[in-house]
Design an enzyme around this catalytic site. Structure first.
Site, PDB file in Angstrom:
ATOM      1  N   GLU A 110       3.030  -6.039   8.861  1.00  0.00           N
ATOM      2  CA  GLU A 110       3.319  -4.664   8.416  1.00  0.00           C
ATOM      3  C   GLU A 110       4.424  -4.060   9.273  1.00  0.00           C
ATOM      4  OE1 GLU A 110       0.016  -1.731   8.369  1.00  0.00           O
ATOM      5  OE2 GLU A 110       1.557  -0.279   8.905  1.00  0.00           O
TER       6      GLU A 110
ATOM      7  N   CYS B 108       0.854  -1.192   0.000  1.00  0.00           N
ATOM      8  CA  CYS B 108       0.000   0.000   0.000  1.00  0.00           C
ATOM      9  C   CYS B 108       0.895   1.250   0.000  1.00  0.00           C
ATOM     10  CB  CYS B 108      -0.893  -0.007   1.233  1.00  0.00           C
ATOM     11  SG  CYS B 108      -1.904   1.468   1.324  1.00  0.00           S
TER      12      CYS B 108
HETATM   13 FE1  F3S Z   1      -3.424   0.940   2.994  1.00  0.00          FE
HETATM   14 FE2  F3S Z   1      -4.871   2.045   4.858  1.00  0.00          FE
HETATM   15 FE3  F3S Z   1      -5.658  -0.144   3.729  1.00  0.00          FE
HETATM   16  S1  F3S Z   1      -2.685   1.790   4.848  1.00  0.00           S
HETATM   17  S2  F3S Z   1      -3.815  -1.216   3.165  1.00  0.00           S
HETATM   18  S3  F3S Z   1      -5.435   1.832   2.729  1.00  0.00           S
HETATM   19  S4  F3S Z   1      -5.876   0.345   5.865  1.00  0.00           S
END
Ligand code: F3S
Length: 284
Positions: free
Chosen positions: A129, A99
């Protein structure tokens, strides 16, 4: 009587999860083997569904040595720098679905650690993560998850500390922990790297559950963010159901229900949400 069915605007996949899911879905028809490094999402049904279409989950980089060349998809949680470089070095095609919000943390941690800062990550130390984030620091990092750990932390003299957060960490808790560092007069550079997707989904679910006779939370039983949504909704609406698929709902609603709210955890795919929506509209 017309039954009102309201789907929360931010139900289901967040932006990052959707990107990872799409990357796998769009690759299925490629004529090379597809591998995901770790399960692409926290949802057994999705992972099994992809497995049936030939997508293999690989948990260890060593395994690639014995696998036919193909495409490796890095999931939205991201990986450490060491793993990232090892994945590139396999010579396989790589799609990095980390992400962008997590990528940003990697960049901050790498840059500030190179400048000599001590890195503190506020988050769960065993979450993938966080493991990935720690691995972008060139001189290690301290992971802090609660107030007692924050109080026990001791900085060296004149040390600059960069504090980042796991994207899904609770904002209020993050601020409380940062306060402990501030009270100790440490020289801190706080980067709030919390992603609001989770908080927005929760706030919406809370509101919706107050306005409906029945609230349905769709998610994998193992998904902690789905469970959290269930807890929030059931505190506001006594008829809250936690379901994995439409099958769990059959025969339990009854015809006196006038309004139904629906939300879904971050790893619930759209098609499952749609099935539930169509079912509750027509089931009397
Ligand atoms: Fe990214 Fe937020 Fe989802 S960091 S993976 S959009 S919870």
């Amino acid at each position: 009587m017309e039954r009102k069915v309201i789907l929360a605007e931010n139900a289901g996949f967040c932006f990052g999860a959707n990107r990872g899911y799409k990357a796998v879905e769009d690759s299925i028809n490629d004529d090379i083997p597809i591998y995901t490094f770790g399960p692409i999402l926290n949802n057994t049904k999705i992972v099994e569904g992809f497995a049936q279409k030939g997508v293999k989950v690989v948990n260890n980089i060593e395994e690639f040595k014995n696998l036919k060349k193909g495409k490796i998809i890095i999931r939205s949680h991201g990986v450490s720098k060491e793993k990232y470089e090892a994945i590139l070095a396999t010579g396989f095609e790589v799609f990095d679905a980390t992400c962008p919000f997590v990528k940003r943390i990697h960049k901050i941690v790498e840059k500030q650690s190179l400048l000599g800062d001590r890195i503190v990550v506020i988050g769960n130390p065993v979450h993938p993560e966080v493991e990935g984030i720690v691995g972008w620091s060139c001189n290690g990092a301290t992971v802090i998850e609660n107030a007692s750990e924050a109080s026990e932390f001791v900085a060296k003299e004149n040390e600059n500390i960069t504090i980042v957060s796991q994207t899904t960490f609770n904002r209020k808790k993050f601020e409380e922990l940062v306060d402990i560092f501030a009270k100790n007069s440490y020289n801190i550079n706080v980067m709030n790297t919390i992603c609001d997707a989770t908080a927005i989904r929760q706030a919406e679910a809370e509101q919706l559950s107050q306005d409906c006779d029945v609230m349905i939370v769709i998610g994998d039983k193992l998904s902690s963010n789905s469970r959290k949504l269930y807890e929030i909704c059931s505190s506001k609406c006594s008829r809250t159901y936690f379901v994995e698929t439409v099958d769990d709902l059959k025969g339990i609603l009854g015809n006196s229900v006038e309004s139904i709210g629906i939300t879904a955890g971050a790893s619930t795919p759209k098609y499952i949400i749609e099935e539930v929506q169509n079912y509750v509209r027509n089931d009397f």
